[in-house]
Design an enzyme around this catalytic site. Structure first.
Site, short mmCIF file in Angstrom:
data_model
loop_
_atom_site.label_atom_id
_atom_site.label_comp_id
_atom_site.label_asym_id
_atom_site.label_seq_id
_atom_site.Cartn_x
_atom_site.Cartn_y
_atom_site.Cartn_z
N GLU A 91 0.82 -1.23 0.00
CA GLU A 91 0.00 0.00 0.00
C GLU A 91 0.84 1.27 0.00
OE1 GLU A 91 -2.99 -0.17 3.08
OE2 GLU A 91 -4.01 -1.86 2.13
N GLU A 147 -5.64 -8.29 -0.34
CA GLU A 147 -6.35 -7.92 0.89
C GLU A 147 -7.80 -7.65 0.52
OE1 GLU A 147 -4.94 -5.03 3.72
OE2 GLU A 147 -2.84 -5.39 3.19
#
Length: 495
Positions: free
Chosen positions: A172, A291
């Site tokens: 991320e 995710e």
């Protein structure tokens, strides 16, 4: 209400990569300490791993576990989790505001994964560290050479390499919350150089570059194009992350969450193909949805946790019936896009936004979302069939046309089975679903499991572990009656 599902042996989506049903263990909350690892527990094995947790994960057949993060990895020194435990440092863990003891690291986790029957998807730190450290970790884990980091592994007691084949190039990095967040061009250059060193160290590995942390990021799209243009020939996948929640308490809209996942996947796949065409490349970039889950229940409770705790109860969402329906539909989305999505990771596996929960020193128990995830892990292996479902639709919130019936189907030729995963989103009516299978002869119904409860907010707990569980249904070879707001798994013996 009536609906019809049409399947054909000749109309397929893709052969499914088993890694589609992976999960995730981060050094966060009680995922590791008190989750998979609790030396004083009555079921603990010789390495301190909880046996009750290990057994359920083995029974689920979880194929892949992403490790060690997550936001955690962007400040992590992998060497801290190797060698003599008595000499390992305790460090401030800045991503989640805790103290990391480093009692567990890659040395121990690779053994846990072997015992659990899972592969590891290893993430490298591209926050505070970079290409050199990433290459060193690949050498430590995978090299057979007589060189520094391979020898370090041997000195730590591991003569044979760990053989980790799937690697994440950070986590991320588009997110301002990330330790050492990077702009797209900065990340792209850093990831490209790390990828080169990692593959020079072990050419057999596959690499996942960071995509957007959600489709709602302001840089979504632009980020993917920038990363792909820089890294295209050095990576194999780009990641997608997304979490869902019923924050507005609009259940009908919430049950349409998989429409967002569908759009996210299709948009990123189109960007990959655009860059492929620009580069005149023969190579396809596939997607790693590493995710995904429901996450919102624990947000307020997490604000009360004092900083610098050790393994506090962070992100411990307690899931209800409607969450199970959403997870079932999200799994369907992954199956129906398995031509592009090759890796998926339910985030996470134990205690932290997880299907499996533990009490420290006590019992293990299963959440409502355990069942749709477990059935996919066990029976979603094989070839995804194009599942065409004719049914009525409804409007709710931002969605104009949510299908009442959401389906996916998988053909396991070796077992001679077709498994159909179905969610009835209709809150009031049952649905008679006709099962039209072309090219198959259905010999019998092997199993029909239903997850349902009159109360959409019903949950399980350590004291009431069977409030929302799977029970037997009575599907026929050519039709099934879907109860209102229900998840269904139907296994058919075919030839």
């Amino acid at each position: 209400m009536k609906a019809k599902l049409s399947l054909s042996k000749d109309k397929i989506v893709s052969k499914i990569d088993d890694r589609l049903y992976g999960s995730f263990i981060e050094h966060l909350g009680r995922a590791v300490y008190g989750g998979i690892y609790e030396p004083g527990h009555e079921t603990a094995d010789d390495m301190g791993f909880r046996g009750d947790v290990m057994e359920v994960i083995k029974e689920m057949k979880v194929p892949l576990v992403r490790y060690p993060g997550g936001n955690f990895v962007s400040g992590y020194r992998w060497e801290d989790g190797t060698g003599d435990r008595a000499k390992r440092p305790r460090r401030l863990e800045l991503a989640w505001g805790t103290i990391e003891t480093n009692e567990i690291g890659i040395d121990e986790f690779q053994e846990w994964a072997k015992r659990a029957g899972s592969e590891i998807m290893m993430a490298v730190n591209l926050g505070t560290r970079g290409a050199e450290e990433a290459g060193n970790l690949v050498e430590y884990c995978n090299a057979v050479t007589d060189t520094y980091y391979a020898d370090m592994r041997r000195k730590n007691g591991f003569d044979e390499p760990f053989g980790i084949r799937t690697w994440c190039l950070g986590n991320e990095m588009d997110g301002p919350w990330q330790i050492c967040h990077l702009e797209a061009k900065e990340y792209a250059r850093k990831a490209c150089e790390a990828a080169k060193i990692m593959k020079w160290t072990d050419p057999s590995i596959e690499l996942v570059a960071c995509g957007s942390s959600s489709s709602g990021m302001p840089t979504f799209g632009e980020w993917e194009e920038t990363v792909l243009r820089e890294c295209y020939e050095h990576i194999d996948y780009i990641s997608l992350h997304s979490y869902y929640g019923n924050r507005e308490n609009n259940t009908e809209e919430y049950l349409g969450s998989s429409l967002d996942m569908d759009h996210f996947i299709e948009t990123v796949a189109a960007i990959c193909d655009k860059v492929k065409a620009e580069k005149k490349s023969e190579k396809d970039i596939h997607l790693s949805f590493d995710e995904w889950n429901v996450w919102f229940h624990s947000n307020e409770a997490d604000k009360q946790i004092p900083r610098w705790s050790i393994a506090p109860p962070q992100l411990e969402d307690i899931y209800n019936m409607e969450d199970a329906l959403v997870v079932g539909s999200l799994v369907n989305s992954l199956i129906n896009h398995s031509d592009r999505v090759k890796i998926g990771c339910l985030a996470q596996l134990v205690n932290v936004i997880a299907p499996v929960m533990t009490v420290t020193g006590g019992k293990m128990w299963l959440q409502t979302i355990f069942y749709p995830y477990m059935y996919a892990c066990r029976y979603g292996r094989g070839t995804a069939l194009k599942a065409t479902c004719e049914c009525e639709k409804y409007a709710a919130g931002k969605w104009d046309a949510i299908p009442y019936v959401d389906c996916s189907a998988v053909y396991n030729e070796e077992a001679g089975e077709v498994t159909v995963f179905v969610v009835n989103r209709n809150l009031k009516e049952s649905v008679t679903l006709d099962l039209g299978l072309e090219g198959f002869t259905v010999e019998s119904v092997l199993e029909h499991k239903i997850v349902n409860h009159d109360d959409m907010k019903a949950t399980n707990s350590v004291d009431n572990q069977e409030e929302v569980i799977a029970r037997d249904g009575n599907a026929k070879a050519d039709s099934v009656e879907l109860e209102p707001h229900s998840y269904n798994m139907i296994r058919l013996k075919v030839k």
